[in-house]
Design an enzyme around this catalytic site. Structure first.
Site, PDB file in Angstrom:
ATOM      1  CB  ALA A  12      -0.913  -0.004   1.220  1.00 23.86           C
ATOM      2  CB  SER A  14       6.939   1.331  -0.969  1.00 25.12           C
ATOM      3  OG  SER A  14       7.105   0.131  -0.233  1.00 25.12           O
ATOM      4  N   GLY A  15       6.406   0.157  -3.698  1.00 25.18           N
ATOM      5  CA  GLY A  15       6.579  -0.967  -4.612  1.00 25.18           C
ATOM      6  C   GLY A  15       8.056  -1.223  -4.827  1.00 25.18           C
ATOM      7  NE  ARG A  16       9.770  -4.454  -1.383  1.00 21.17           N
ATOM      8  CZ  ARG A  16      10.128  -5.529  -0.682  1.00 21.17           C
ATOM      9  NH1 ARG A  16      11.298  -5.572  -0.097  1.00 21.17           N
ATOM     10  NH2 ARG A  16       9.314  -6.563  -0.580  1.00 21.17           N
ATOM     11  CG  ASP A 234       0.143  -8.522  -0.182  1.00 21.75           C
ATOM     12  OD1 ASP A 234      -0.833  -9.159   0.256  1.00 21.75           O
ATOM     13  OD2 ASP A 234       0.242  -7.284  -0.062  1.00 21.75           O
ATOM     14  CB  THR A 255       0.388  -1.449   5.336  1.00 25.40           C
ATOM     15  OG1 THR A 255       1.558  -0.819   4.813  1.00 25.40           O
ATOM     16  CG2 THR A 255      -0.693  -0.413   5.549  1.00 25.40           C
ATOM     17  CG  ASN A 292      -7.014  -8.020   6.188  1.00 24.82           C
ATOM     18  OD1 ASN A 292      -6.104  -7.393   6.692  1.00 24.82           O
ATOM     19  ND2 ASN A 292      -7.358  -7.893   4.926  1.00 24.82           N
ATOM     20  CD  GLN A 300       3.327   1.310   7.342  1.00 24.46           C
ATOM     21  OE1 GLN A 300       2.206   1.513   6.851  1.00 24.46           O
ATOM     22  NE2 GLN A 300       4.055   0.251   7.022  1.00 24.46           N
ATOM     23  N   GLY A 402       7.953  -7.113   6.843  1.00 27.10           N
ATOM     24  CA  GLY A 402       8.648  -5.964   7.414  1.00 27.10           C
ATOM     25  C   GLY A 402       8.604  -5.900   8.924  1.00 27.10           C
TER      26      GLY A 402
END
Length: 485
Positions: A12, A14-16, A234, A255, A292, A300, A402
């Site tokens: 949600a 960032s992207g990598r 994910d 997140t 969830n 954050q 993370g």
């Protein structure tokens, strides 16, 4: 066989783009591109910037292929959100963000068509207004002109795969987040679609993970590497990387926090429904039985709110501030709806504290400690529900993603749950994405082999309960908050 594959992991925030280099039985990860995810706001609606996401995928492919020969790529993202395409394959608008307020009150669209009990029995999904079903019903009821133009609905990773290849399929794990699939067959629940007058052709056919979708379009001027449908949700990719072949509990901590276990069959019982636990598809038709929960989002957002005031705390600073503050001064229900939207997180926490007659946290360390402790208690509360629903105990809790980097949080979780915590791998989602590609190419034979291998190549840290009794004594205070809501 030595080869390189490319994983795109979208969260949600960032992207990598991560290259997985498989060499002589070892796996080396190299991040070649990272970018912040963008939220667009237009006419009071929150959207994902799909052009920006595609642009960064192409940048990632360029950077990866400039350095290495890449065999294939796979994309995983969050669940529930989607793009709407017309008959010509054109995207009608940017995908709406699940944090947009449009679905508030959308459970009313069930009306007398179906009870919540029956909906759960038919889908096995946790009832959440952000689920794809309720987002679609919102479009159908509030924007009928737009709904009439829809030919296909593509969930986020399937939309990105379509833009890359021109081919449309829906991968099994991401489909299972829609509240529109059968938990046993893992296929579309067409009777449910008929009930809500959603055309059966609205979604593409479901394919299993490992499906070879196609190759990158010529028009991008990049190497025509193969695109594979990995476990596109994910969490499904993250669970694939759990370094255990025993019955395990997991927290995929980012997140969002997905707290659950992996089962051979779904659990669609009254008890599971009462606990609002969900059944989602995993690798090889397994079921991820989970809840969830809000994860590090509040941390954050607090951090971001302080940064907007010119105070940019590092996570090391946050940990140091938190450890110096007194324990259990204030607790919150991290899943309270007020905390789901951005902005003014400090004020929301303080308002919650006043409403529940607790000491109001003022200093940054007090606020962060409040959230970390509350998350640990939420994990305990949820694992107890899962244990009760499946009928057996666990002695180890695997934290991947993370959140596994936070020694503070992991120790709190060990103390709160009374269980050993196995933290890592940090890059769980990317590793799961890469492992699926390696299995497709025949480099890794099975999930069992993959997990045994992950045990050897991943740096995991173990945490053991140190203050179990103290946390146990405080747990009723947390439970009381949930009962009073």
């Amino acid at each position: 066989m030595d080869l390189n594959v490319l994983a795109f992991d979208f969260g949600a925030s960032s992207g990598r783009a991560i290259v997985g280099k498989y060499e002589k039985g070892d796996l080396v990860l190299e991040e070649v591109h990272r970018f912040d995810n963008q939220i667009l706001e237009k006419e009071n609606t929150l959207f994902w910037n799909i052009d920006y996401l595609l642009e960064n995928i192409l940048i990632g492919i360029k950077k990866a292929t400039d350095k290495y020969p890449i065999k294939s790529l796979g994309i995983d993202t969050w669940g529930v959100d989607f793009g709407l395409l017309d008959e010509s394959g054109k995207l009608l608008e940017n995908p709406v963000h699940y944090r947009d307020s449009r679905t508030k009150g959308s459970l009313s669209y069930l009306d007398n068509l179906i009870s919540t009990d029956e909906l759960y029995q038919q889908t096995g999904n946790q009832l959440m207004e952000i689920n794809t079903l309720f987002q679609l019903l919102t479009v159908k009821n509030e924007r009928p002109d737009l709904f009439e133009q829809i030919d296909k609905v593509l969930l986020m990773p399937d939309l990105l795969n379509y833009l890359l290849t021109g081919n449309m399929k829906t991968e099994q794990s991401i489909a299972s987040t829609t509240q529109l699939t059968d938990p046993y067959t893992k296929d579309w629940n067409k009777e449910l679609m008929d009930l809500f007058q959603l055309p059966a052709t609205l979604f593409p056919d479901i394919v299993e993970e490992g499906h070879q979708l196609g190759r990158l379009k010529n028009s991008y001027g990049l190497p025509q590497i193969e695109v594979i449908n990995v476990c596109e949700h994910d969490t499904a990719s993250a669970v694939l990387s759990v370094p255990s072949n025993q019955n395990f509990l997991f927290i995929s901590c980012g997140t969002w926090s997905l707290v659950g276990t992996e089962l051979k069959k779904p659990v669609v019982t009254q008890k599971a429904q009462n606990y609002n636990l969900t059944n989602e598809s995993g690798n090889n038709k397994t079921t991820r039985f989970l809840k969830n929960c809000t994860g590090l989002w509040i941390i954050q957002e607090l951090k971001r709110n302080y940064a907007e005031q010119g105070i940019d705390y590092s996570y090391d600073q946050i940990t140091d501030m938190t450890e110096k503050k007194k324990a259990f001064r204030c607790l919150i229900d991290t899943d309270d709806p007020r905390f789901s939207s951005p902005k003014e997180m400090k004020e929301k926490i303080q308002a919650y504290a006043k409403e529940t007659n607790q000491e109001v946290p003022e200093a940054p360390g007090e606020l962060f400690r409040c959230v970390y402790e509350s998350l640990a208690f939420k994990y305990k509360y949820t694992t107890l529900e899962i244990i009760d629903a499946v009928g057996h105990e666990f002695d180890t809790l695997n934290i991947v993603g993370g959140g596994s980097q936070s020694a503070l949080l992991c120790q709190m979780v060990a103390d709160a749950t009374g269980m050993r915590v196995c933290a890592g791998p940090v890059e769980a989602t990317a590793i799961g994405n890469i492992i699926q590609q390696l299995m497709t190419h025949g480099v890794v034979d099975s999930i069992y082999e993959a997990r045994e291998w992950i045990k050897k190549i991943s740096n995991v840290t173990y945490y053991f309960p140190e203050r179990k009794e103290e946390w146990e004594n405080q747990f009723p205070k947390y439970q009381k908050l949930l009962v009073e809501e």
